[in-house]
Design a protein around this motif. Sequence first.
Motif, PDB file in Angstrom:
ATOM      1  N   ARG A 113       0.853  -1.190   0.000  1.00  0.00           N
ATOM      2  CA  ARG A 113       0.000   0.000   0.000  1.00  0.00           C
ATOM      3  C   ARG A 113       0.890   1.242   0.000  1.00  0.00           C
ATOM      4  O   ARG A 113       2.033   1.193   0.451  1.00  0.00           O
ATOM      5  CB  ARG A 113      -0.891   0.046   1.254  1.00  0.00           C
ATOM      6  CG  ARG A 113      -1.928  -1.056   1.325  1.00  0.00           C
ATOM      7  CD  ARG A 113      -3.110  -0.782   0.413  1.00  0.00           C
ATOM      8  NE  ARG A 113      -4.064  -1.884   0.455  1.00  0.00           N
ATOM      9  CZ  ARG A 113      -5.054  -1.972   1.325  1.00  0.00           C
ATOM     10  NH1 ARG A 113      -5.216  -1.034   2.239  1.00  0.00           N
ATOM     11  NH2 ARG A 113      -5.883  -2.988   1.299  1.00  0.00           N
ATOM     12  N   GLY A 114       0.325   2.334  -0.468  1.00  0.00           N
ATOM     13  CA  GLY A 114       1.056   3.593  -0.480  1.00  0.00           C
ATOM     14  C   GLY A 114       0.169   4.744  -0.081  1.00  0.00           C
ATOM     15  O   GLY A 114      -1.044   4.570   0.066  1.00  0.00           O
ATOM     16  N   PRO A 115       0.740   5.925   0.090  1.00  0.00           N
ATOM     17  CA  PRO A 115      -0.042   7.105   0.465  1.00  0.00           C
ATOM     18  C   PRO A 115      -1.247   7.267  -0.468  1.00  0.00           C
ATOM     19  O   PRO A 115      -1.122   7.092  -1.684  1.00  0.00           O
ATOM     20  CB  PRO A 115       0.936   8.263   0.275  1.00  0.00           C
ATOM     21  CG  PRO A 115       2.280   7.656   0.453  1.00  0.00           C
ATOM     22  CD  PRO A 115       2.176   6.259  -0.098  1.00  0.00           C
ATOM     23  N   TYR A 116      -2.408   7.582   0.107  1.00  0.00           N
ATOM     24  CA  TYR A 116      -3.629   7.662  -0.698  1.00  0.00           C
ATOM     25  C   TYR A 116      -4.285   9.037  -0.639  1.00  0.00           C
ATOM     26  O   TYR A 116      -4.637   9.594  -1.657  1.00  0.00           O
ATOM     27  CB  TYR A 116      -4.608   6.574  -0.248  1.00  0.00           C
ATOM     28  CG  TYR A 116      -5.886   6.555  -1.036  1.00  0.00           C
ATOM     29  CD1 TYR A 116      -5.883   6.117  -2.363  1.00  0.00           C
ATOM     30  CD2 TYR A 116      -7.081   6.981  -0.484  1.00  0.00           C
ATOM     31  CE1 TYR A 116      -7.040   6.127  -3.110  1.00  0.00           C
ATOM     32  CE2 TYR A 116      -8.250   6.985  -1.225  1.00  0.00           C
ATOM     33  CZ  TYR A 116      -8.223   6.559  -2.539  1.00  0.00           C
ATOM     34  OH  TYR A 116      -9.379   6.570  -3.275  1.00  0.00           O
ATOM     35  N   CYS A 144      -6.763   8.642   5.649  1.00  0.00           N
ATOM     36  CA  CYS A 144      -6.863   7.249   5.180  1.00  0.00           C
ATOM     37  C   CYS A 144      -5.949   6.269   5.913  1.00  0.00           C
ATOM     38  O   CYS A 144      -6.172   5.080   5.870  1.00  0.00           O
ATOM     39  CB  CYS A 144      -6.588   7.177   3.681  1.00  0.00           C
ATOM     40  SG  CYS A 144      -4.843   7.375   3.239  1.00  0.00           S
ATOM     41  N   PHE A 145      -4.906   6.736   6.564  1.00  0.00           N
ATOM     42  CA  PHE A 145      -3.964   5.879   7.297  1.00  0.00           C
ATOM     43  C   PHE A 145      -3.280   4.839   6.414  1.00  0.00           C
ATOM     44  O   PHE A 145      -2.906   3.773   6.865  1.00  0.00           O
ATOM     45  CB  PHE A 145      -4.640   5.212   8.497  1.00  0.00           C
ATOM     46  CG  PHE A 145      -5.041   6.207   9.559  1.00  0.00           C
ATOM     47  CD1 PHE A 145      -6.158   6.998   9.391  1.00  0.00           C
ATOM     48  CD2 PHE A 145      -4.276   6.366  10.700  1.00  0.00           C
ATOM     49  CE1 PHE A 145      -6.509   7.941  10.353  1.00  0.00           C
ATOM     50  CE2 PHE A 145      -4.624   7.305  11.658  1.00  0.00           C
ATOM     51  CZ  PHE A 145      -5.742   8.088  11.482  1.00  0.00           C
ATOM     52  N   GLU A 146      -3.142   5.126   5.125  1.00  0.00           N
ATOM     53  CA  GLU A 146      -2.434   4.220   4.220  1.00  0.00           C
ATOM     54  C   GLU A 146      -0.930   4.476   4.257  1.00  0.00           C
ATOM     55  O   GLU A 146      -0.144   3.628   3.848  1.00  0.00           O
ATOM     56  CB  GLU A 146      -2.935   4.401   2.780  1.00  0.00           C
ATOM     57  CG  GLU A 146      -4.343   3.888   2.527  1.00  0.00           C
ATOM     58  CD  GLU A 146      -4.433   2.369   2.546  1.00  0.00           C
ATOM     59  OE1 GLU A 146      -3.465   1.686   2.906  1.00  0.00           O
ATOM     60  OE2 GLU A 146      -5.518   1.875   2.184  1.00  0.00           O
ATOM     61  N   PRO A 179      -0.750   0.749  -4.849  1.00  0.00           N
ATOM     62  CA  PRO A 179       0.079   1.958  -4.863  1.00  0.00           C
ATOM     63  C   PRO A 179       0.058   2.575  -6.261  1.00  0.00           C
ATOM     64  O   PRO A 179       0.041   1.856  -7.263  1.00  0.00           O
ATOM     65  CB  PRO A 179       1.470   1.440  -4.520  1.00  0.00           C
ATOM     66  CG  PRO A 179       1.241   0.186  -3.747  1.00  0.00           C
ATOM     67  CD  PRO A 179       0.000  -0.424  -4.365  1.00  0.00           C
ATOM     68  N   CYS A 228      -8.457   4.131  10.241  1.00  0.00           N
ATOM     69  CA  CYS A 228      -9.132   5.301   9.647  1.00  0.00           C
ATOM     70  C   CYS A 228     -10.519   5.492  10.228  1.00  0.00           C
ATOM     71  O   CYS A 228     -11.163   6.507   9.975  1.00  0.00           O
ATOM     72  CB  CYS A 228      -9.169   5.229   8.116  1.00  0.00           C
ATOM     73  SG  CYS A 228     -10.683   4.559   7.407  1.00  0.00           S
ATOM     74  N   MET A 237     -12.825   6.080   5.264  1.00  0.00           N
ATOM     75  CA  MET A 237     -12.679   5.655   3.876  1.00  0.00           C
ATOM     76  C   MET A 237     -13.778   4.695   3.439  1.00  0.00           C
ATOM     77  O   MET A 237     -13.834   4.303   2.277  1.00  0.00           O
ATOM     78  CB  MET A 237     -11.319   4.956   3.669  1.00  0.00           C
ATOM     79  CG  MET A 237     -10.132   5.871   3.728  1.00  0.00           C
ATOM     80  SD  MET A 237     -10.136   7.056   2.356  1.00  0.00           S
ATOM     81  CE  MET A 237     -10.283   8.564   3.276  1.00  0.00           C
TER      82      MET A 237
END
Lengths: 101, 507
Positions: A51-54, A60-62, B148, B429, B433
């Motif tokens: 996962r990466g920044p969203y 979002c806590f990604e 990603p 979150c 989301m």
Amino acid sequence: MFRRLAPISQAVSFEFEGRPMTAEKGESVALALLASGIQSCRDSVVSGEPRGPYCLMGACFECLVVIDGVPSCQGCQVEVKAGMRVVRQSGARSMDEATPS
Amino acid sequence: MTASVIAHAGDLVELYDVIVVGAGPAGMSAAALMSAEGLSVLVLDENPAPGGQIYRHITLNAQTKRPYLGAAYWAGRPIAAVFMTSALTYAPRCRVWSLDSANPSLDEPYARVGISLGGVARHVQARRVILATGALERPMPVPGWTLPGVMTAGAAQIALKSAGLVPSGRVVLAGCGPLLYQLAVQLKDAGADIVALLDTGGGLRRGWRYLPSFLVSPYALKGAALLFKARRSLRVVSGVRRLQVEGRDRATAVRFKTDRFEETLTVDHLLLHQGIIPDTALANSAGCALEWNETLRAFQPRTDDRGCSSLPDIFIAGDGARMAGALASAEAGRAVALAVMAELSPGDAHPFEARRQGTLRECARLQRGRPFIDTVYLPARHFLAPEDESTVVCRCEEVTVGAIRRAARRGVTGPNQLKVFTRCGMGPCQGRMCGSTVAELLADEQGTEPGDIGTYRLRPPIKPLRLSEIAALPHGDADTFAVTGLHPENATDASPSLTERALCDDR
């Protein structure tokens, strides 16, 4: 990855997974990683998918990463600092690592 | 005069007249107005600089260096300048993790706000609290949206505003709403390679009713210019019905389908957006009543004409109350500030009331044309309540459309029970989301509307807080009882301590 429209004016050196990185002073860890070509910063807690920044706004806590040993830091909410050691956050935490030694 | 900028929790005083949460257009305007009238005002905000998301980084950006941000962005300059030269206390980089309304019967005469600032948690009190927490992008769950390389359009805009970063390689934008077009034009001007803008919107539909008022509104010319510029300089695909992201470790392709054709585009970045909805997390956790806004298809806090929530000392201003846009939010902030000042002023409140009516008129003028935009840009049904069973809805706990629909068919009563059964919405979150999608899916399965389904009941802390910070908070007798099960008056000074005795009892 993300491209800088202007070259770095005030450089800050930090580490990601032991590799040296350079960022612009004042920017967040998540942006610094994106600008350094890092798209994925953690593995998800159930299936272990990358996962990466969203959202980049704290919702979002990604973009969770381990910063200087502290897990579950929101990369988009932490300003990058010189000498910071950033590590990928891998999946869910286990009881073993949570137990103090 | 300059705002007093606070970096450490210990530097705040115990009690303020008003605490404002959020330093976007509504929060900045409300705070500046109240401090000018002599009230003690504390503004709490997560970002390092004022502006919220819409005017993010506004005090630090130079127009000559980032001209591509556009006139609507630079309109935030004067608002932020007034804010930073007001006699108020401003705590940037501050997380707000709880809010409690006053409870005089429990000897809590003031509202209490739980904050974390400079690594230290504490409570601050206020006679009134104004929530100016703004909006979030409505989640747009499509197959592969967790890969990603897929981000929200807002995220790309934040990267552009706060760091001058543009996505490199092939960029596709997908979804609907004015912000999607605005970002596409901004990114194009900043030199990004925009391969296509895939519009998933449903077209005019019921919007024609609102067309006349839109045509005479400030939005009309701006909107037409934007659409014209986007369509002239970019490939815009209208009527996109299906969207799917492909890739193994990152997004590498986007497959889409219209009524006429199907196509796959290779991508490096996909930016999703289908409108913005109020961020209700703090109001929700404080116990403010929420209501369903059918036009926007979103929950919003219930407020009266003064901006007061269902709790008498908690007011809500700007997009966090109902979507209005930046300039109208700044006016709305002033109107709520005047309502709060009327309540807090010991004498005659009439001068405030006359000013408030003027502010409300200006706010209404700025919002002319809004219903047209809200109606035209409402996402299509299958993007609100997706049908593909494998699509992840809850990104944190990886709960899919299929799992949620199955639970709904088994008779799950609402989002809170769904959370218990499936862990949907239980991750960090806290449903930000997935909340809106969950309400749409449950309503779809049960043949009703999200307004009848409700949304998650949030509980503090609504932002992450380290256990060491919680442990260091001062605690009273009630807290001791909650943890140990013992009333402090029954305890003696002799050891073992309360905690040790409680642990012994458990064994």
